[in-house]
Design an enzyme around this catalytic site. Structure first.
Site, short mmCIF file in Angstrom:
data_model
loop_
_atom_site.label_atom_id
_atom_site.label_comp_id
_atom_site.label_asym_id
_atom_site.label_seq_id
_atom_site.Cartn_x
_atom_site.Cartn_y
_atom_site.Cartn_z
N GLU A 60 7.97 -11.89 -2.50
CA GLU A 60 7.80 -10.51 -3.26
C GLU A 60 8.68 -9.53 -2.67
OE1 GLU A 60 4.42 -9.24 -4.46
OE2 GLU A 60 3.48 -11.15 -5.24
N CYS A 84 10.10 -2.16 -0.14
CA CYS A 84 9.38 -2.71 0.70
C CYS A 84 9.78 -4.48 0.54
CB CYS A 84 7.79 -3.00 0.41
SG CYS A 84 6.63 -3.74 1.29
N CYS A 130 2.69 -15.98 5.12
CA CYS A 130 2.65 -15.30 6.22
C CYS A 130 1.66 -15.96 7.18
CB CYS A 130 1.97 -14.07 6.04
SG CYS A 130 1.88 -13.01 7.94
N CYS A 141 -4.27 -12.64 8.24
CA CYS A 141 -5.39 -11.38 8.56
C CYS A 141 -6.35 -11.61 7.01
CB CYS A 141 -4.51 -10.05 8.26
SG CYS A 141 -3.40 -9.84 9.55
N CYS A 182 -5.81 -9.42 3.69
CA CYS A 182 -4.45 -9.56 2.94
C CYS A 182 -4.23 -10.72 2.07
CB CYS A 182 -3.55 -9.54 4.11
SG CYS A 182 -1.70 -9.57 3.58
N CYS A 184 -0.27 -2.32 -0.48
CA CYS A 184 -0.19 -2.99 0.71
C CYS A 184 -1.22 -3.63 0.86
CB CYS A 184 -0.57 -1.64 1.53
SG CYS A 184 -0.65 -2.25 3.48
#
Length: 356
Positions: free
Chosen positions: A110, A123, A130, A134, A137, A349
């Site tokens: 993305e 961004c 990842c 987290c 997220c 975010c």
């Protein structure tokens, strides 16, 4: 069973060893491109032409470059520039556009284009997925696949620029992935975006959860980019709960390394702090955070939580957000609230994931 710290270390080693065997032309400097055209029996000035067509005209194939001799163009038509294709595009009411980009190996990443009247920010992602996991997220919920190569990072900026038909002015490394676990390719992309695409380093922000010794290493490069460190908690116990990788890197050690970064670079550090109602947004959390950050050049960006499907965290009320801001200001901590763009398109975010 491998520990979190072992996994992080393994990924870091992997990122050092990765290379792209296809040697794409995208991501190369004018000197590299000049050497390449000479190796193909062409005069050196064609390197400058190739550079212009890749970075200014958006060529996706050497066969597109009409200033090249037709016979040579055809002979090298299959040599890869290595641009992605837009797999999916979603436009939010505020004009933010989320892009799912398909890479040469079929992986999906993305990128997000965030326009205002005066700027266009991209961004960008640094990894497919990842590994940091987290808890709040969406990207971390999908796991980690691989690091992005330099050209795959640069391509995101060119793609957004072409789609908007407008020059990109700012770049934030806040998309999918942990940039400091792919540090060599990220540094290469920063260099290319600066020198070849023409975007100033001061217009770039690199966001990290914090990888031991990597912030210090970054400082040695004396970049002009803004360093943004994702804290999201005011004490180590809470940070471990929200960010599993924090078990391997104590909060006090992270703050100490950030202080050293400021001393080495003379540039302030931004600290990102996602506000989760009833979790990390209480007055005592603001007091703890202020105690950590006193005495060096820094700024806190508070980000009200953006919802994802997998967890039931809540965004604080406007009054709760302002109370947290006031508590930090009372302790002389520079602070601002960043309301993420693209919320309705799952482009805000913490919402990025490689799916529609």
């Amino acid at each position: 069973m491998q520990s979190q710290s072992d996994e992080t270390a393994a990924i870091a080693v992997e990122s050092r060893q990765e290379s792209n065997s296809s040697s794409p032309l995208l991501g190369c400097s004018v000197a590299d491109l000049t050497s390449w055209v000479k190796s193909q029996g062409q005069p050196g000035y064609r390197g400058q032409q190739l550079h212009q067509w890749i970075y200014q005209k958006g060529a996706r194939s050497l066969s597109d470059i009409t200033v090249f001799p037709k016979q040579w163009r055809e002979s090298v038509a299959d040599f890869p520039i290595c641009r992605s294709t837009i797999h999916y595009r979603s436009v939010a009411p505020d004009g933010t556009i989320k892009y799912l980009l398909r890479l040469a190996d079929g992986q999906i990443i993305e990128a997000v284009g965030i326009p205002t009247d005066k700027r266009l920010t991209v961004c960008v992602s640094s990894q497919v997925g990842c590994p940091m996991a987290c808890d709040f997220c969406a990207t971390g919920k999908g796991g980690f696949t691989r690091n992005l190569a330099r050209h795959e990072i640069v391509d995101q900026v060119l793609t957004v620029q072409e789609d908007f038909q407008r020059r990109v002015s700012h770049i934030v490394f806040m998309g999918m992935g942990e940039p400091l676990l792919n540090v060599d390719n990220v540094l290469g992309a920063i260099k290319c975006l600066n020198e070849d695409v023409g975007i100033g380093q001061r217009m770039m922000t690199l966001s990290t959860v914090g990888i031991r010794d990597r912030i210090r290493e970054l400082a040695e490069h004396q970049l002009q980019v803004t360093l943004a460190v994702s804290l999201h908690a005011s004490n180590q116990a809470l940070r471990k709960q929200l960010i599993p990788s924090a078990r391997a890197y104590d909060l006090d050690d992270l703050i100490s390394e950030c202080r050293e970064y400021v001393q080495l670079t003379g540039r302030r550090v931004s600290f990102e702090y996602i506000l989760l109602a009833g979790v990390n947004d209480c007055p005592e959390h603001a007091d703890e955070l202020a105690r950590h950050l006193r005495g060096f050049q820094c700024h806190v960006n508070l980000i009200p939580y953006n919802p994802i499907q997998e967890v039931d965290y809540q965004r604080p009320t406007p009054n709760g957000i302002q109370a947290f801001v006031a508590a930090l200001k009372n302790q002389h901590i520079a602070v601002s609230v960043r309301y993420s763009r693209g919320l309705e398109a799952d482009a805000a975010c913490g919402q990025l994931r490689a799916s529609k």
